[in-house]
Design a protein around this motif. Sequence first.
Motif, mmCIF file in Angstrom:
data_model
loop_
_atom_site.group_PDB
_atom_site.id
_atom_site.type_symbol
_atom_site.label_atom_id
_atom_site.label_comp_id
_atom_site.label_asym_id
_atom_site.label_seq_id
_atom_site.Cartn_x
_atom_site.Cartn_y
_atom_site.Cartn_z
ATOM 1 N N LEU A 95 0.868 -1.089 0.015
ATOM 2 C CA LEU A 95 0.095 0.194 0.024
ATOM 3 C C LEU A 95 0.986 1.447 -0.044
ATOM 4 O O LEU A 95 0.589 2.159 -0.645
ATOM 5 C CB LEU A 95 -0.834 -0.161 1.007
ATOM 6 N N SER A 96 2.074 1.018 0.698
ATOM 7 C CA SER A 96 2.589 2.314 0.902
ATOM 8 C C SER A 96 3.463 2.557 -0.647
ATOM 9 O O SER A 96 3.806 3.618 -1.050
ATOM 10 C CB SER A 96 3.900 2.109 1.759
ATOM 11 N N ALA A 97 3.853 1.396 -1.257
ATOM 12 C CA ALA A 97 4.563 1.648 -2.752
ATOM 13 C C ALA A 97 3.597 1.963 -3.503
ATOM 14 O O ALA A 97 3.715 2.980 -4.395
ATOM 15 C CB ALA A 97 4.980 -0.016 -3.062
ATOM 16 N N LEU A 98 2.161 1.734 -3.505
ATOM 17 C CA LEU A 98 1.404 2.334 -4.416
ATOM 18 C C LEU A 98 0.953 3.931 -4.350
ATOM 19 O O LEU A 98 1.102 4.646 -5.182
ATOM 20 C CB LEU A 98 -0.227 1.499 -3.999
ATOM 21 N N GLY A 99 1.063 4.179 -2.878
ATOM 22 C CA GLY A 99 0.928 5.705 -2.547
ATOM 23 C C GLY A 99 2.177 6.528 -3.308
ATOM 24 O O GLY A 99 2.024 7.380 -3.725
ATOM 25 N N ASN A 100 3.478 5.816 -3.029
ATOM 26 C CA ASN A 100 4.708 6.495 -3.593
ATOM 27 C C ASN A 100 4.599 6.513 -5.181
ATOM 28 O O ASN A 100 4.810 7.528 -5.705
ATOM 29 C CB ASN A 100 5.850 5.696 -3.114
ATOM 30 N N GLY A 101 4.321 5.382 -5.774
ATOM 31 C CA GLY A 101 4.136 5.453 -7.013
ATOM 32 C C GLY A 101 3.299 6.564 -7.785
ATOM 33 O O GLY A 101 3.391 7.173 -8.784
ATOM 34 N N MET B 258 0.993 10.508 -0.757
ATOM 35 C CA MET B 258 2.229 10.524 -0.165
ATOM 36 C C MET B 258 1.785 10.553 1.481
ATOM 37 O O MET B 258 2.400 9.704 2.311
ATOM 38 C CB MET B 258 3.067 11.753 -0.090
ATOM 39 N N VAL B 259 0.636 11.005 1.913
ATOM 40 C CA VAL B 259 0.167 10.990 3.211
ATOM 41 C C VAL B 259 -0.345 9.551 3.520
ATOM 42 O O VAL B 259 0.219 8.737 4.409
ATOM 43 C CB VAL B 259 -0.967 11.784 3.525
ATOM 44 N N VAL B 260 -0.984 8.827 2.447
ATOM 45 C CA VAL B 260 -1.334 7.701 2.679
ATOM 46 C C VAL B 260 -0.175 6.615 2.971
ATOM 47 O O VAL B 260 -0.037 5.619 3.644
ATOM 48 C CB VAL B 260 -2.455 7.112 1.471
ATOM 49 N N SER B 261 0.845 6.790 1.905
ATOM 50 C CA SER B 261 1.888 5.858 1.785
ATOM 51 C C SER B 261 2.647 5.947 3.160
ATOM 52 O O SER B 261 3.182 5.039 3.513
ATOM 53 C CB SER B 261 2.680 6.327 0.699
ATOM 54 N N ALA B 262 2.897 7.206 3.828
ATOM 55 C CA ALA B 262 3.520 7.450 4.955
ATOM 56 C C ALA B 262 3.041 6.657 6.023
ATOM 57 O O ALA B 262 3.509 5.861 6.979
ATOM 58 C CB ALA B 262 3.788 8.837 5.239
ATOM 59 N N ALA B 263 1.709 6.792 6.082
ATOM 60 C CA ALA B 263 0.968 5.953 7.149
ATOM 61 C C ALA B 263 1.219 4.670 6.980
ATOM 62 O O ALA B 263 1.369 3.859 8.155
ATOM 63 C CB ALA B 263 -0.687 6.384 7.201
ATOM 64 N N ALA C 194 13.070 6.019 6.898
ATOM 65 C CA ALA C 194 12.311 4.952 7.367
ATOM 66 C C ALA C 194 13.127 4.315 8.555
ATOM 67 O O ALA C 194 12.361 3.751 9.384
ATOM 68 C CB ALA C 194 12.535 3.762 6.025
ATOM 69 N N ALA C 195 14.424 4.360 8.730
ATOM 70 C CA ALA C 195 15.036 3.799 9.763
ATOM 71 C C ALA C 195 14.710 4.419 11.061
ATOM 72 O O ALA C 195 14.654 4.021 11.998
ATOM 73 C CB ALA C 195 16.694 3.928 9.450
ATOM 74 N N LEU C 196 14.645 5.863 10.833
ATOM 75 C CA LEU C 196 14.236 6.730 12.132
ATOM 76 C C LEU C 196 12.897 6.707 12.393
ATOM 77 O O LEU C 196 12.372 6.326 13.546
ATOM 78 C CB LEU C 196 14.427 8.259 11.655
ATOM 79 N N ILE C 197 11.825 6.248 11.513
ATOM 80 C CA ILE C 197 10.544 5.562 11.987
ATOM 81 C C ILE C 197 10.527 4.442 12.441
ATOM 82 O O ILE C 197 9.806 4.227 13.576
ATOM 83 C CB ILE C 197 9.808 5.455 10.439
ATOM 84 N N LYS C 198 11.411 3.576 11.872
ATOM 85 C CA LYS C 198 11.574 2.303 12.889
ATOM 86 C C LYS C 198 11.936 2.640 14.412
ATOM 87 O O LYS C 198 11.409 1.932 15.134
ATOM 88 C CB LYS C 198 12.491 1.294 12.232
ATOM 89 N N VAL D 208 12.699 12.458 12.368
ATOM 90 C CA VAL D 208 11.896 12.096 11.267
ATOM 91 C C VAL D 208 11.279 13.405 10.405
ATOM 92 O O VAL D 208 11.384 13.389 9.275
ATOM 93 C CB VAL D 208 10.731 11.237 11.671
ATOM 94 N N CYS D 209 10.870 14.316 11.119
ATOM 95 C CA CYS D 209 10.227 15.459 10.547
ATOM 96 C C CYS D 209 11.411 16.299 9.843
ATOM 97 O O CYS D 209 11.138 16.554 8.638
ATOM 98 C CB CYS D 209 9.777 16.340 11.788
#
Length: 317
Positions: free
Chosen positions: A11-17, A63-68, A183-187, A209-210
Amino acid sequence: MSVLTVLLALLSALGNGTASVLQRRAAMDQVREERSAPGPKRNPLRLVRLLRRPYWLAGLAAMVVSAAAQVGALAVGRLSVVQPLLVSELLFTLVVGSLVFHHRPDGRTWLSFVMLAAGLALFLAAADPSHGATRAKNGEWLPVGVVVAIAVGILIAVAHALRGPARAVALGCATATCFACTAALIKELTGRFAGGVAAVFTDWPLYAVCVVGLLSFLLLQSTLRAGTLAASQPALTLGDALVSIALGWVLFGERVDLGLRIVPEVAGILLMAAGIVGLTRSPAMCGGWDQVVPEPSRQAGPLRGRRRSPDGGEGTP
């Protein structure tokens, strides 16, 4: 790897694309209008004017959907699994791009994506990244952050010395490195969820992250303006996956099995590389497929249904 992790990553990939295609469309709309308008061609308020474009705003929503979805995937899965799955963003880029730019992919393009998908599946199945820690050890983030900052700075400097597709590739690599670090910071941030709201808002990962996420966003805008998606997108997606695997190993102790498994792992990487090369050379992804902006015809006659390129020339029917 869990089904939930895979679904959230896809889903994140779909949002990014989707975001890449829609914001590329907005950028090309702006370029076309600037070329046809009198006066200076460059304006410091260019990015601000993008905020009023529906395609750009739709891309921002994607992008927001992808990030979530990415936060959810990293909360339940491994960095070295989630980020490589985002390579599927290329497939979604093609599908959405074919709709937005009215360009139908050919058989060679789909074959390239089959090779890319097969290579990704083979690599992940053979590597089988191990579970690591939810948080990095104290003191590990500082040297990693310094190395990442130096690498991004060098790539940006190289990009400024280049032109055309090479510049888009260099900026794509810089953006991919920033996205992998985000992504590492989100982890790292999700590892603090167990401590409650106070632990999230009083510790440094949220604010890191911000900052890094904002830098990634700004670099992405420059990347999309620097060249076609065929040049930038492979660097963005594969660079993100490879850097994320390295960060997962260094920061969180996520290990990739080697030994005899290195044979299918290398085969998977080669299949992915072959798919990327085939994609960038396919008629559907090169030759300005994402530069021809469809416009509604203003008059009846032989021009109805034609598209115009950014320089005002006629496109294909």
